[in-house]
Every structure is written in C-alpha cells, then in structure tokens.
Scaffold this active site. Structure first.
Site, short mmCIF file in Angstrom:
data_model
loop_
_atom_site.label_atom_id
_atom_site.label_comp_id
_atom_site.label_asym_id
_atom_site.label_seq_id
_atom_site.Cartn_x
_atom_site.Cartn_y
_atom_site.Cartn_z
CB ALA A 71 -6.51 36.88 39.11
N GLY A 114 -4.04 35.00 34.85
CA GLY A 114 -3.19 34.41 35.88
C GLY A 114 -3.02 32.90 35.68
CD GLU A 117 0.02 36.71 34.59
OE1 GLU A 117 -0.99 36.64 35.33
OE2 GLU A 117 0.66 37.76 34.42
CD GLU A 137 -4.25 39.20 32.38
OE1 GLU A 137 -4.18 39.11 31.13
OE2 GLU A 137 -3.68 38.41 33.15
#
Ligand code: HXC
Length: 263
Positions: A71, A114, A117, A137
């Site tokens: 992200a 992310g 993911e 993270e």
C-alpha cells in the site's frame, strides 16, 4: 471493447491478444505502491474484462524492480481508524476478489505487503528468480489489511506465515516456490512471457468450465475466509489509533529506524 491507455495514469493495459489481457502496474518511481487510484484503475478494467467475452484470462504484472511494494505508505500515514474503515480501496479489493475469470500474477522484484496481497488474490503466481515476497507491515506498527494474514496462512501453513508476518522478513522466489506461494520460477526477463503462455493455454479452454474450476478450487480454502478477513480488516483499522502506527509511517518516510512505545 478496447482497453486503451488513455483512461489510466497508474496502470497500462496492453491490447487484448489471444484472449489474454495484460495489466501492468505503472508507478515505477514508487515501486508500484498501491495508492487508491491504482487499485481503482485495476478494478475498473476488471469490471469491463468480466463483461467482455473476448477476455478469457488476465495477467497482472509490474516491472523488473517491483510487482508492488505494498500500500502507499505516504497516502496511509495520517489515516484515522474511521478513515481506514471507510477506505474506498475496500471496494476495489472486492472487485478483484470476486473477479470470475482467471488472474495470473507475473512477479519480478519486490512483492510486499498489499503487493503480496494483490498477488495472492490472483489464481496463479509465477515469479522471476529475483522476486522477493513478504508481509512487512509489522515494521510499520501495523498488520496486513487486504487478506495477507488469511491467504498467507492458508498457502504457507501457520508456522511459516507467522515466521514472515511477525518478523516482516522477505522470502526469496525459491523459498516462495518451496512454500507453495509461487507456481513456477523463471529468469526475470521471461516471467511475463511465461505467464502469458499459461494464460493463452487457459484462454483456449471452455470458459464456463474455467469459471467453475476457479470457483471450486477457491472453495477448498475459502470456507473460513470471510470471517478471517472481517477480523483482519477491523484489527488493521484499530492499529491506526496507535502512536506506533504514526511513528512507523513517519520513520519510513523520513528514512530512519522507528522507535515503538507500545501505545
Ligand atoms: C510509498 C514507497 C513504498 C510504499 C517504496 N516507496 N515503497 N512509497 N509506499 N509502499 C518509495 C520510497 O519512499 C522511495 O521514494 C522510493 O519508493 C524508493 O524506495 P527506497 O526505499 O528508497 O528503495 P530501496 O532502498 O531500494 O528499498 C525498496 C523497498 C523499500 C525494500 C521496497 O522501499 C520498502 O521497504 N518499502 C516499503 C515496503 C512495505 O513496508 N510495504 C508494506 C506497506 S503497508 P522516494 O520519494 O524517497 O524516492 C501495506 C498494508 C496493506 O501494504 C494494507 C492493505 C492495502
């Protein structure tokens, strides 16, 4: 239907060929960090691709340095828990999760947070020998927020998932292959072409059988997924009330080690 370049800033879509649509993430200076706009653009293309019967398989890729490094930490840095709970990116993730046609991730370089993911939302991951996977993270004082805790665990098993989620360490392409995250490894310059070759094979199969095969394979691991995803999403949001989350993002942006206080 055309998949032309003009609409998009953060992705490039190649002309449809042999039933295969290639979407390239295109924020090279930010290691393809998944800002809201980028995820929204992927979702827009997938909505159209789902309706277009000429699209039989979709390949997602990045560049030699990164599939995606997670992200966008700068975009996320100052968010509150309420912002995270109302995050528009959730709608894009939902489109990706519910896409009915096969999705293949062609991964070179960093595939983190992310980004990992996103790769795990794909049905097949192929990787270049230079790929590095991880859910880092924890280094930012947060946890994965787009299914990483759930999909990593169902793919790797509990012990390996904990090993990487709790330390934030990266795993090599070889380790990812051995752990079952990655289906095949190639020389980095061949990764995309090899992914397209697999996609072309799938594109020649009976479309309804392909759709149902995908749905059936996902059922093998998805029965507990929804409740796990809901818990992860709330835990992820709660962490944005901690000073450690603000510290983690600030430390990353200012290129210094974080000092966590447990508050
Ligand atoms: C925003 C990022 C970024 C990210 C890299 N950049 N990753 N910007 N968000 N996730 C930017 C850097 O700030 C820098 O910008 C430029 O890209 C190059 O990065 P460097 O760190 O200078 O490069 P390098 O030293 O080669 O290290 C590469 C790296 C590192 C190992 C990939 O950048 C890194 O650790 N990135 C963060 C990985 C991460 O923690 N991902 C998880 C994010 S949280 P400037 O302007 O300085 O050139 C997450 C939560 C998901 O994904 C929740 C659900 C969506």
């Amino acid at each position: 239907m055309t998949y032309s370049l003009q609409l998009f800033d953060d992705i490039i879509t190649n002309p449809l060929k042999d039933g295969v649509l290639v979407i390239q993430l295109n924020r090279p200076n930010e290691f393809n960090a998944l800002r809201t706009k980028l995820l929204d653009e992927i979702a827009q293309v997938l909505v159209r691709a789902e309706e277009d019967e000429n699209v039989r398989c979709v390949v997602l890729t990045g560049n030699q340095k990164a599939f995606a490094a997670g992200a966008d930490i700068k975009e996320m840095a100052t968010k509150s828990p309420a912002d995270v709970l109302r995050d528009p990116r959730a709608a894009s993730w939902k489109v990706i999760r519910n896409f009915k046609k096969p999705l293949i991730a062609a991964v070179n370089g960093y595939c983190l947070g992310g980004g990992n993911e996103l790769a795990m939302h794909c049905d097949i991951i192929v990787a270049g020998e230079n790929a590095k996977f991880g859910q880092p993270e924890i280094n930012l004082g947060i946890i994965p927020g787009a299914g990483g805790t759930q999909r990593f665990t169902s793919l790797l098993g509990k012990s390996k998932a904990m090993r990487y989620v709790l330390t934030g360490d990266f795993m090599s392409a070889k380790q990812a292959y051995e752990a079952g995250l990655v289906a095949e490894i190639f020389a980095p310059e061949e990764t995309l072409d090899q992914a397209i070759n697999i996609a072309k094979k799938i594109a020649q199969k009976a479309p309804i059988a392909v759709e149902l095969a995908k749905e059936a394979v996902l059922k093998a691991s998805d029965s507990l997924l929804e409740s796990g995803l809901a818990f992860e999403r709330k835990a992820f949001a709660v962490l944005f009330s901690t000073s450690d989350q603000k510290e983690g993002a600030d430390a990353f942006i200012n290129k210094r080690p974080p000092v966590y206080k447990g508050s």
